[in-house]
Design a protein around this motif. Structure first.
Motif, PDB file in Angstrom:
ATOM      1  N   LEU A  21       5.018   2.955  -7.071  1.00 11.01           N
ATOM      2  CA  LEU A  21       4.420   3.971  -7.942  1.00 11.01           C
ATOM      3  C   LEU A  21       2.892   3.959  -7.814  1.00 11.01           C
ATOM      4  O   LEU A  21       2.272   5.016  -7.693  1.00 11.01           O
ATOM      5  CB  LEU A  21       4.831   3.746  -9.400  1.00 11.01           C
ATOM      6  N   ILE A  22       2.310   2.779  -7.814  1.00 10.79           N
ATOM      7  CA  ILE A  22       0.854   2.680  -7.676  1.00 10.79           C
ATOM      8  C   ILE A  22       0.421   3.226  -6.320  1.00 10.79           C
ATOM      9  O   ILE A  22      -0.567   3.957  -6.227  1.00 10.79           O
ATOM     10  CB  ILE A  22       0.368   1.232  -7.897  1.00 10.79           C
ATOM     11  N   ALA A  23       1.151   2.907  -5.270  1.00 13.58           N
ATOM     12  CA  ALA A  23       0.815   3.414  -3.937  1.00 13.58           C
ATOM     13  C   ALA A  23       0.881   4.943  -3.891  1.00 13.58           C
ATOM     14  O   ALA A  23       0.030   5.591  -3.271  1.00 13.58           O
ATOM     15  CB  ALA A  23       1.754   2.814  -2.892  1.00 13.58           C
ATOM     16  N   ALA A  24       1.847   5.521  -4.582  1.00  8.40           N
ATOM     17  CA  ALA A  24       1.983   6.980  -4.603  1.00  8.40           C
ATOM     18  C   ALA A  24       0.908   7.635  -5.468  1.00  8.40           C
ATOM     19  O   ALA A  24       0.433   8.730  -5.158  1.00  8.40           O
ATOM     20  CB  ALA A  24       3.372   7.370  -5.115  1.00  8.40           C
ATOM     21  N   ALA A  25       0.514   6.974  -6.539  1.00  3.08           N
ATOM     22  CA  ALA A  25      -0.439   7.560  -7.486  1.00  3.08           C
ATOM     23  C   ALA A  25      -1.894   7.275  -7.115  1.00  3.08           C
ATOM     24  O   ALA A  25      -2.791   7.979  -7.578  1.00  3.08           O
ATOM     25  CB  ALA A  25      -0.156   7.030  -8.899  1.00  3.08           C
ATOM     26  N   TRP A  26      -2.143   6.272  -6.279  1.00  7.00           N
ATOM     27  CA  TRP A  26      -3.507   5.842  -5.975  1.00  7.00           C
ATOM     28  C   TRP A  26      -4.407   6.947  -5.429  1.00  7.00           C
ATOM     29  O   TRP A  26      -5.536   7.097  -5.906  1.00  7.00           O
ATOM     30  CB  TRP A  26      -3.491   4.653  -5.020  1.00  7.00           C
TER      31      TRP A  26
END
Length: 179
Positions: A21-26
């Motif tokens: 999720l963090i990788a997608a939202a970063w």
């Protein structure tokens, strides 16, 4: 930011899901933070702080479909917090990067014009026009009435028009809510 409910639910259930999720939202988090701070290092700090905050409070997100607005609001708040921290800890003469100086020669830059807005107006403009959130999404994420968001967007548009096109009449002057 293309996030589906499975990715958000997966993040709530484990570390691997949270990392995904963090990788997608970063990327969007960094872009939003940079648009507020206009400094790569500070934007990275703010985006990282926002990701930590998101991870800690992800369980409070009841509707996965509201993630985008919810997270964008966290990013803007962290970016504003970073900017305030810098302004508090540095002497005034070293914070010229954050000072509002308008070019009177007529070649005014949009970022300079945005810097002249209040924090809430600049945040509303960034979330609405840059992050693509509706006024309802911004209101929901910020916990304020939609009419308040629309009001600040209207004030911001008027101020930007005055700064960017001082010689042209503003069609929204005198109109209470021209959205």
């Amino acid at each position: 930011m293309d996030l589906n409910n499975d990715l958000i639910e997966g993040a709530k259930s484990g570390r691997a899901g949270l990392e995904a999720l963090i990788a997608a939202a970063w990327p969007e988090a960094y872009k939003i933070a940079w648009s507020v701070l206009r400094d790569p290092g500070l934007a990275e700090d703010a985006a990282q702080e926002a990701c930590v905050s998101m991870a800690r409070s992800l369980d409070t997100l009841k509707e996965p479909g509201a993630f985008r607005g919810w997270f964008a609001h966290i990013v803007v708040n962290r970016a504003i917090s970073v900017a305030r921290k810098i302004l508090r800890t540095q002497p005034l003469e070293t914070t010229t990067e954050y000072a509002v100086e308008f070019d009177t020669s007529g070649s005014l830059d949009l970022h300079d014009a945005l810097a002249g807005l209040s924090v809430i107006q600049r945040s509303a403009v960034i979330l609405h026009y840059y992050a693509g959130l509706s006024s309802a999404e911004i209101a929901s994420a910020a916990g304020i009435p939609r009419s308040t968001v629309r009001f600040h967007l209207m004030l911001a548009r008027r101020a930007l028009h005055r700064k960017l096109s001082p010689d042209r009449p503003n069609p929204s002057e005198g109109v209470p809510y021209a959205l």
